[in-house]
Design a protein around this motif. Structure first.
Motif, PDB file in Angstrom:
ATOM      1  N   THR A 194      69.469  29.757  84.013  1.00  0.00           N
ATOM      2  CA  THR A 194      68.665  30.176  85.226  1.00  0.00           C
ATOM      3  C   THR A 194      69.327  30.725  86.256  1.00  0.00           C
ATOM      4  O   THR A 194      70.358  29.965  86.429  1.00  0.00           O
ATOM      5  CB  THR A 194      67.594  28.794  85.615  1.00  0.00           C
ATOM      6  OG1 THR A 194      66.792  28.403  84.627  1.00  0.00           O
ATOM      7  CG2 THR A 194      67.017  29.283  86.812  1.00  0.00           C
ATOM      8  N   GLU A 195      68.928  31.472  86.915  1.00  0.00           N
ATOM      9  CA  GLU A 195      69.463  32.128  88.037  1.00  0.00           C
ATOM     10  C   GLU A 195      69.284  31.544  89.422  1.00  0.00           C
ATOM     11  O   GLU A 195      67.942  31.321  89.537  1.00  0.00           O
ATOM     12  CB  GLU A 195      69.228  33.703  88.150  1.00  0.00           C
ATOM     13  CG  GLU A 195      70.003  34.419  89.425  1.00  0.00           C
ATOM     14  CD  GLU A 195      69.515  35.897  89.455  1.00  0.00           C
ATOM     15  OE1 GLU A 195      70.131  36.345  90.357  1.00  0.00           O
ATOM     16  OE2 GLU A 195      68.789  36.384  88.635  1.00  0.00           O
ATOM     17  N   PHE A 196      70.188  30.812  90.040  1.00  0.00           N
ATOM     18  CA  PHE A 196      69.961  30.335  91.259  1.00  0.00           C
ATOM     19  C   PHE A 196      70.548  31.350  92.235  1.00  0.00           C
ATOM     20  O   PHE A 196      71.382  31.914  92.303  1.00  0.00           O
ATOM     21  CB  PHE A 196      70.925  29.287  91.393  1.00  0.00           C
ATOM     22  CG  PHE A 196      70.107  27.780  90.788  1.00  0.00           C
ATOM     23  CD1 PHE A 196      69.663  27.097  91.489  1.00  0.00           C
ATOM     24  CD2 PHE A 196      70.279  27.743  89.332  1.00  0.00           C
ATOM     25  CE1 PHE A 196      68.768  25.913  91.001  1.00  0.00           C
ATOM     26  CE2 PHE A 196      69.854  26.535  88.948  1.00  0.00           C
ATOM     27  CZ  PHE A 196      68.957  25.670  89.325  1.00  0.00           C
ATOM     28  N   GLU A 203      81.198  35.347  97.092  1.00  0.00           N
ATOM     29  CA  GLU A 203      81.911  34.740  95.939  1.00  0.00           C
ATOM     30  C   GLU A 203      81.679  33.188  95.764  1.00  0.00           C
ATOM     31  O   GLU A 203      81.305  32.902  94.657  1.00  0.00           O
ATOM     32  CB  GLU A 203      83.481  34.952  96.235  1.00  0.00           C
ATOM     33  CG  GLU A 203      84.246  34.294  94.825  1.00  0.00           C
ATOM     34  CD  GLU A 203      85.719  34.638  95.015  1.00  0.00           C
ATOM     35  OE1 GLU A 203      86.289  34.243  94.132  1.00  0.00           O
ATOM     36  OE2 GLU A 203      86.058  35.138  96.131  1.00  0.00           O
ATOM     37  N   GLU A 204      81.540  32.421  96.827  1.00  0.00           N
ATOM     38  CA  GLU A 204      81.351  30.801  96.680  1.00  0.00           C
ATOM     39  C   GLU A 204      80.066  30.708  96.286  1.00  0.00           C
ATOM     40  O   GLU A 204      79.707  29.895  95.382  1.00  0.00           O
ATOM     41  CB  GLU A 204      81.607  30.309  97.980  1.00  0.00           C
ATOM     42  CG  GLU A 204      83.233  29.961  98.499  1.00  0.00           C
ATOM     43  CD  GLU A 204      83.182  29.626 100.030  1.00  0.00           C
ATOM     44  OE1 GLU A 204      84.280  28.923 100.112  1.00  0.00           O
ATOM     45  OE2 GLU A 204      82.705  29.978 100.766  1.00  0.00           O
ATOM     46  N   LYS A 205      78.929  31.617  96.871  1.00  0.00           N
ATOM     47  CA  LYS A 205      77.636  31.335  96.462  1.00  0.00           C
ATOM     48  C   LYS A 205      77.543  31.837  94.983  1.00  0.00           C
ATOM     49  O   LYS A 205      76.539  31.102  94.326  1.00  0.00           O
ATOM     50  CB  LYS A 205      76.724  32.303  97.317  1.00  0.00           C
ATOM     51  CG  LYS A 205      76.516  31.791  98.635  1.00  0.00           C
ATOM     52  CD  LYS A 205      75.511  32.338  99.489  1.00  0.00           C
ATOM     53  CE  LYS A 205      75.885  33.610 100.341  1.00  0.00           C
ATOM     54  NZ  LYS A 205      74.701  34.226 101.106  1.00  0.00           N
ATOM     55  N   THR A 206      78.101  32.884  94.561  1.00  0.00           N
ATOM     56  CA  THR A 206      78.059  33.366  93.125  1.00  0.00           C
ATOM     57  C   THR A 206      78.660  31.862  92.156  1.00  0.00           C
ATOM     58  O   THR A 206      77.882  31.640  91.236  1.00  0.00           O
ATOM     59  CB  THR A 206      78.872  34.467  92.940  1.00  0.00           C
ATOM     60  OG1 THR A 206      78.058  35.492  93.863  1.00  0.00           O
ATOM     61  CG2 THR A 206      78.782  35.034  91.531  1.00  0.00           C
ATOM     62  N   ASN A 207      79.771  31.488  92.784  1.00  0.00           N
ATOM     63  CA  ASN A 207      80.230  30.388  91.901  1.00  0.00           C
ATOM     64  C   ASN A 207      79.525  29.316  91.526  1.00  0.00           C
ATOM     65  O   ASN A 207      79.311  28.741  90.710  1.00  0.00           O
ATOM     66  CB  ASN A 207      81.706  30.105  92.334  1.00  0.00           C
ATOM     67  CG  ASN A 207      82.541  31.232  92.059  1.00  0.00           C
ATOM     68  OD1 ASN A 207      82.830  32.177  91.412  1.00  0.00           O
ATOM     69  ND2 ASN A 207      83.878  30.992  92.925  1.00  0.00           N
ATOM     70  N   LYS A 250      82.393  22.332  86.669  1.00  0.00           N
ATOM     71  CA  LYS A 250      82.327  23.878  86.429  1.00  0.00           C
ATOM     72  C   LYS A 250      83.085  24.566  87.389  1.00  0.00           C
ATOM     73  O   LYS A 250      83.531  25.623  87.440  1.00  0.00           O
ATOM     74  CB  LYS A 250      80.875  24.282  86.186  1.00  0.00           C
ATOM     75  CG  LYS A 250      80.587  24.008  85.004  1.00  0.00           C
ATOM     76  CD  LYS A 250      78.826  24.247  84.760  1.00  0.00           C
ATOM     77  CE  LYS A 250      78.496  23.978  83.318  1.00  0.00           C
ATOM     78  NZ  LYS A 250      78.609  25.078  82.380  1.00  0.00           N
ATOM     79  N   LEU A 251      82.956  23.920  88.711  1.00  0.00           N
ATOM     80  CA  LEU A 251      83.393  24.382  90.018  1.00  0.00           C
ATOM     81  C   LEU A 251      84.969  24.043  90.369  1.00  0.00           C
ATOM     82  O   LEU A 251      85.460  24.659  91.152  1.00  0.00           O
ATOM     83  CB  LEU A 251      82.652  24.007  91.313  1.00  0.00           C
ATOM     84  CG  LEU A 251      81.179  24.272  91.495  1.00  0.00           C
ATOM     85  CD1 LEU A 251      80.353  23.476  92.288  1.00  0.00           C
ATOM     86  CD2 LEU A 251      80.976  25.760  91.700  1.00  0.00           C
TER      87      LEU A 251
END
Length: 158
Positions: A2-4, A14-18, A152-153
């Motif tokens: 799912t896309e958040f 970049e942080e939001k995408t990660n 994952k982060l």
């Protein structure tokens, strides 16, 4: 997967995408899930906590889910039309974080402010997805998901 989508002024794109990528396994939805992330100072958090939960103290994070009964089931846009925005996103909810409390906890737990901030966001998003920690079993389930996202982060416990 799912896309958040994250509305958060305190992060770079970049942080939001990660973070969005790390969250993608948590839910199944036919529309992107939009989460609003806000930060407040300690006094604002205390007032919000008192007003919303009748608890007169500062807390680290509050979640305001917009949908009920979505834990572990596919989230279908047609069933939650009132939460669908003009861009086709389903509004999952709002998360409010007390930055001061996050800094204090990072120091207390001996890890970075970034790790604490991301942990609180993940915790809040899980609440918006219907998870809680009211029993030991539910707490273990939620903690397992939190730790998987943090891994994952690459923000594991130091």
């Amino acid at each position: 997967m799912t896309e958040f989508r994250l509305e958060a002024s305190l992060f770079t794109e970049e942080e939001k995408t990660n973070l969005a990528d790390a969250l993608s396994f948590l839910a199944e939805s036919d529309a992107p899930l939009l989460v609003e992330i806000l930060t407040v100072d300690a006094e604002e958090m205390k007032e919000l906590n008192a007003r919303e939960r009748n608890v007169d103290c500062v807390t680290d994070v509050l979640s305001f889910p917009s949908m009920d009964a979505i834990k572990g089931v596919p989230i279908v846009a047609d069933e939650h039309g009132e939460e669908l925005d003009e861009e086709g996103n389903l509004f999952l909810g709002s998360i409010v974080i007390c930055k001061q409390r996050a800094r204090e906890q990072a120091e207390e737990y001996g890890h970075s402010y970034a790790r604490e901030l991301f942990y609180l966001i993940v915790h809040g998003i899980l609440h918006c997805l219907g998870y809680d920690h009211e029993t030991e079993e539910k707490k273990r389930e939620m903690r397992s998901k939190e730790e998987a996202v943090m891994q994952k982060l690459s923000l594991t416990r130091e």
